[in-house]
Motif scaffolding. Structure first.
Motif, PDB file in Angstrom:
ATOM      1  N   PHE A   1      33.310  49.982  22.461  1.00  0.00           N
ATOM      2  CA  PHE A   1      32.701  49.647  21.177  1.00  0.00           C
ATOM      3  C   PHE A   1      33.363  50.465  20.071  1.00  0.00           C
ATOM      4  N   TYR A   2      33.792  49.779  19.026  1.00  0.00           N
ATOM      5  CA  TYR A   2      34.290  50.423  17.821  1.00  0.00           C
ATOM      6  C   TYR A   2      33.487  49.895  16.637  1.00  0.00           C
ATOM      7  N   TYR A   3      32.841  50.808  15.919  1.00  0.00           N
ATOM      8  CA  TYR A   3      32.214  50.356  14.674  1.00  0.00           C
ATOM      9  C   TYR A   3      33.293  49.988  13.663  1.00  0.00           C
ATOM     10  N   GLY A   4      34.337  50.773  13.614  1.00  0.00           N
ATOM     11  CA  GLY A   4      35.476  50.462  12.764  1.00  0.00           C
ATOM     12  C   GLY A   4      36.624  51.383  13.100  1.00  0.00           C
ATOM     13  N   THR A   5      37.819  50.835  13.249  1.00  0.00           N
ATOM     14  CA  THR A   5      38.982  51.661  13.567  1.00  0.00           C
ATOM     15  C   THR A   5      40.251  50.872  13.285  1.00  0.00           C
ATOM     16  N   GLY A   6      41.368  51.479  13.589  1.00  0.00           N
ATOM     17  CA  GLY A   6      42.676  50.853  13.495  1.00  0.00           C
ATOM     18  C   GLY A   6      43.713  51.843  13.986  1.00  0.00           C
ATOM     19  N   ASN A   7      44.965  51.416  14.036  1.00  0.00           N
ATOM     20  CA  ASN A   7      46.063  52.307  14.394  1.00  0.00           C
ATOM     21  C   ASN A   7      45.972  52.789  15.842  1.00  0.00           C
ATOM     22  N   ILE A   8      45.411  51.966  16.712  1.00  0.00           N
ATOM     23  CA  ILE A   8      45.340  52.274  18.139  1.00  0.00           C
ATOM     24  C   ILE A   8      45.844  51.057  18.917  1.00  0.00           C
ATOM     25  N   GLU A   9      46.658  51.310  19.917  1.00  0.00           N
ATOM     26  CA  GLU A   9      47.070  50.265  20.849  1.00  0.00           C
ATOM     27  C   GLU A   9      46.474  50.588  22.215  1.00  0.00           C
ATOM     28  N   HIS A  10      45.853  49.599  22.819  1.00  0.00           N
ATOM     29  CA  HIS A  10      45.227  49.756  24.132  1.00  0.00           C
ATOM     30  C   HIS A  10      46.053  48.974  25.147  1.00  0.00           C
ATOM     31  N   GLN A  11      46.634  49.688  26.090  1.00  0.00           N
ATOM     32  CA  GLN A  11      47.486  49.049  27.090  1.00  0.00           C
ATOM     33  C   GLN A  11      46.833  49.101  28.464  1.00  0.00           C
ATOM     34  N   ASP A  12      46.893  47.977  29.177  1.00  0.00           N
ATOM     35  CA  ASP A  12      46.496  47.922  30.580  1.00  0.00           C
ATOM     36  C   ASP A  12      45.038  48.353  30.765  1.00  0.00           C
ATOM     37  N   HIS A  13      44.143  47.778  29.984  1.00  0.00           N
ATOM     38  CA  HIS A  13      42.720  48.045  30.139  1.00  0.00           C
ATOM     39  C   HIS A  13      42.084  46.956  30.997  1.00  0.00           C
ATOM     40  N   ARG A  14      40.965  47.318  31.628  1.00  0.00           N
ATOM     41  CA  ARG A  14      40.255  46.372  32.498  1.00  0.00           C
ATOM     42  C   ARG A  14      38.758  46.485  32.222  1.00  0.00           C
ATOM     43  N   PHE A  15      38.147  45.362  31.901  1.00  0.00           N
ATOM     44  CA  PHE A  15      36.699  45.287  31.718  1.00  0.00           C
ATOM     45  C   PHE A  15      36.155  44.362  32.807  1.00  0.00           C
ATOM     46  N   VAL A  16      35.373  44.937  33.701  1.00  0.00           N
ATOM     47  CA  VAL A  16      34.957  44.227  34.916  1.00  0.00           C
ATOM     48  C   VAL A  16      33.440  44.086  34.931  1.00  0.00           C
ATOM     49  N   GLU A  17      32.971  42.856  34.921  1.00  0.00           N
ATOM     50  CA  GLU A  17      31.537  42.550  34.995  1.00  0.00           C
ATOM     51  C   GLU A  17      30.730  43.337  33.948  1.00  0.00           C
ATOM     52  N   CYS A  18      31.280  43.464  32.749  1.00  0.00           N
ATOM     53  CA  CYS A  18      30.559  44.108  31.646  1.00  0.00           C
ATOM     54  C   CYS A  18      29.791  43.050  30.853  1.00  0.00           C
ATOM     55  N   GLY A  19      28.664  43.448  30.271  1.00  0.00           N
ATOM     56  CA  GLY A  19      27.927  42.517  29.432  1.00  0.00           C
ATOM     57  C   GLY A  19      28.805  41.962  28.323  1.00  0.00           C
ATOM     58  N   THR A  20      29.497  42.850  27.625  1.00  0.00           N
ATOM     59  CA  THR A  20      30.567  42.502  26.684  1.00  0.00           C
ATOM     60  C   THR A  20      31.731  43.433  26.978  1.00  0.00           C
ATOM     61  N   GLY A  21      32.926  42.875  27.078  1.00  0.00           N
ATOM     62  CA  GLY A  21      34.072  43.734  27.367  1.00  0.00           C
ATOM     63  C   GLY A  21      34.399  44.643  26.198  1.00  0.00           C
TER      64      GLY A  21
ATOM     65  N   TRP B   1      33.053  53.276  26.238  1.00  0.00           N
ATOM     66  CA  TRP B   1      33.665  54.007  25.126  1.00  0.00           C
ATOM     67  C   TRP B   1      32.906  53.632  23.869  1.00  0.00           C
ATOM     68  N   HIS B   2      32.571  54.615  23.036  1.00  0.00           N
ATOM     69  CA  HIS B   2      31.772  54.343  21.841  1.00  0.00           C
ATOM     70  C   HIS B   2      32.292  55.180  20.686  1.00  0.00           C
ATOM     71  N   LEU B   3      32.717  54.522  19.595  1.00  0.00           N
ATOM     72  CA  LEU B   3      33.179  55.223  18.397  1.00  0.00           C
ATOM     73  C   LEU B   3      32.344  54.775  17.199  1.00  0.00           C
ATOM     74  N   LYS B   4      31.661  55.718  16.589  1.00  0.00           N
ATOM     75  CA  LYS B   4      30.879  55.513  15.382  1.00  0.00           C
ATOM     76  C   LYS B   4      30.564  56.879  14.806  1.00  0.00           C
ATOM     77  N   PRO B   5      30.720  57.084  13.485  1.00  0.00           N
ATOM     78  CA  PRO B   5      31.064  56.147  12.415  1.00  0.00           C
ATOM     79  C   PRO B   5      32.526  55.738  12.445  1.00  0.00           C
ATOM     80  N   PRO B   6      32.932  54.847  11.537  1.00  0.00           N
ATOM     81  CA  PRO B   6      34.320  54.369  11.558  1.00  0.00           C
ATOM     82  C   PRO B   6      35.318  55.513  11.446  1.00  0.00           C
ATOM     83  N   HIS B   7      36.391  55.387  12.189  1.00  0.00           N
ATOM     84  CA  HIS B   7      37.438  56.401  12.140  1.00  0.00           C
ATOM     85  C   HIS B   7      38.700  55.828  12.753  1.00  0.00           C
TER      86      HIS B   7
END
Length: 364
Positions: free
Chosen positions: A181-201, A154-160
């Motif tokens: 990846f978020y360059y800049g954000t807010g007002n989001i809740e992430h529930q029950d996410h899984r990052f598996v063997e990622c370079g950076t979660g 997931w990639h968000l840029k520019p900030p929003h």
């Protein structure tokens, strides 16, 4: 072999500017289902200015440019469900970011994305806020989606940040360079996410949340290695929190098979405070990483990070070693010192004065 390269509007499948009065022609009637798009000259599916579009059970393989594309942000109730995007190819003649093509491209927080999979994409999902209606959209339904072997899941840029609270549920990033990846954000809740063997979660630069905003992550699972016979992590950092923003909050975290690789890091520009609670650690000896000079403060709300409620971790310096309230040289916290009292009577904060002469502080 559909689509006409560099001819805007000539896509493999395209809904284009059906007026509001014609939504009755689309709702429950118009759909794209069970199609295979492969080796196209320009995208797979584009939804533009049309409400109630349904894009379901399609496969896009080696499309040129972004595969599934929502164009302007005035598309209401566009549903993308159970689609597969695989290995889109660069397109030099459309948008500049078509050279790094996404499986799913969005102009803002709009539409419904459910049970989709992006594989071997530069970006699984790309959110690029554009001016106009897209910037004002308030809600994206994002549920049970996955990204495998992508540069960014997931990639968000520019900030929003969406104007109202959005809740994303059940996203999995598997062996991506960066899960989210978020360059800049807010007002989001992430529930029950899984990052598996990622370079950076998770990687974030800036966060616009306030003190009483709901947790950014709830019930997050981080897995460093899925091979039970290996004793090292294939992942780097699990969470790289904002570099300069307060109020990052994670409630519910399971770190599995990270071994001696640190899971948490952040606030490396301003030593801001990150909050954690309900953390669990399995085959994971290194929990946090701190760097000298500038590094964040980890606040343990319930004792599951440091061993006692209201414990704080920051980078270790001899002048911070108060033996009655601090512990140092602990393997769980790389380059860190743990300070605090369970009753909350000791709080850790940082004051940074950079490049000033003593006389400039007179009277301050």
């Amino acid at each position: 072999r559909t689509g006409q390269a560099a001819n805007f509007g000539r896509y493999s499948s395209h809904w284009h500017n059906l007026s509001p009065g014609r939504t009755v022609d689309v709702m429950d009637k118009a759909y794209l289902r069970n199609n295979s798009y492969h080796d196209t000259f320009q995208r797979a599916v584009v939804v533009h200015g049309t409400d109630h579009a349904v894009v379901r059970d399609n496969v896009a393989h080696r499309t040129t440019g972004h595969s599934f594309f929502t164009e302007a942000g005035d598309e209401n109730y566009a549903l993308f469900e159970h689609n597969l995007a695989v290995n889109p190819q660069p397109h030099p003649l459309l948008l500049d970011d078509d050279m790094d093509p996404a499986g799913f491209w969005l102009p803002g927080f709009t539409g419904w994305h459910k049970s989709n999979l992006a594989a071997n994409c530069v970006r699984g999902w790309r959110v690029r806020r554009i001016d106009g209606p897209a910037a004002m959209q308030t809600g994206l339904t994002f549920f049970n989606n996955s990204a495998h072997a992508c540069g960014f899941g997931w990639h968000l840029k520019p900030p929003h940040a969406p104007p109202t609270l959005n809740t994303f549920r059940s996203f999995t990033a598997f062996r991506c360079s960066t899960g989210m990846f978020y360059y800049g954000t807010g007002n989001i809740e992430h529930q029950d996410h899984r990052f598996v063997e990622c370079g950076t979660g998770h990687f974030m630069n800036h966060l616009s949340n306030g003190l009483y905003t709901r947790p950014f992550f709830t019930d997050l699972v981080l897995i460093g290695n899925i091979n039970p016979n290996e004793r090292f992590s294939r992942s780097g950092l699990g969470i790289r929190a904002p570099k300069d923003s307060e109020y990052f909050f994670t409630s519910g975290l399971k770190a599995i098979n990270y071994f001696s690789t640190a899971v948490l890091y952040g606030c490396f520009k301003t030593a801001c405070t990150m909050r954690f609670e309900r953390a669990e650690w399995y085959n994971t000896t290194a929990r946090t990483r701190s760097d000298t000079v500038k590094s964040g403060i980890y606040w343990d709300l319930d004792g599951t990070l440091t061993g006692f409620p209201n414990g704080f971790v920051s980078w270790d310096e001899p002048f911070n070693r108060f033996s009655d309230v601090c512990q140092w040289e602990t393997p769980e916290h790389q380059n860190g010192i743990v300070c605090g009292r369970a009753d909350g009577s000791v709080r850790v904060r940082r004051l940074s004065v950079s490049g000033q002469q003593p006389w400039q502080l007179d009277g301050k």
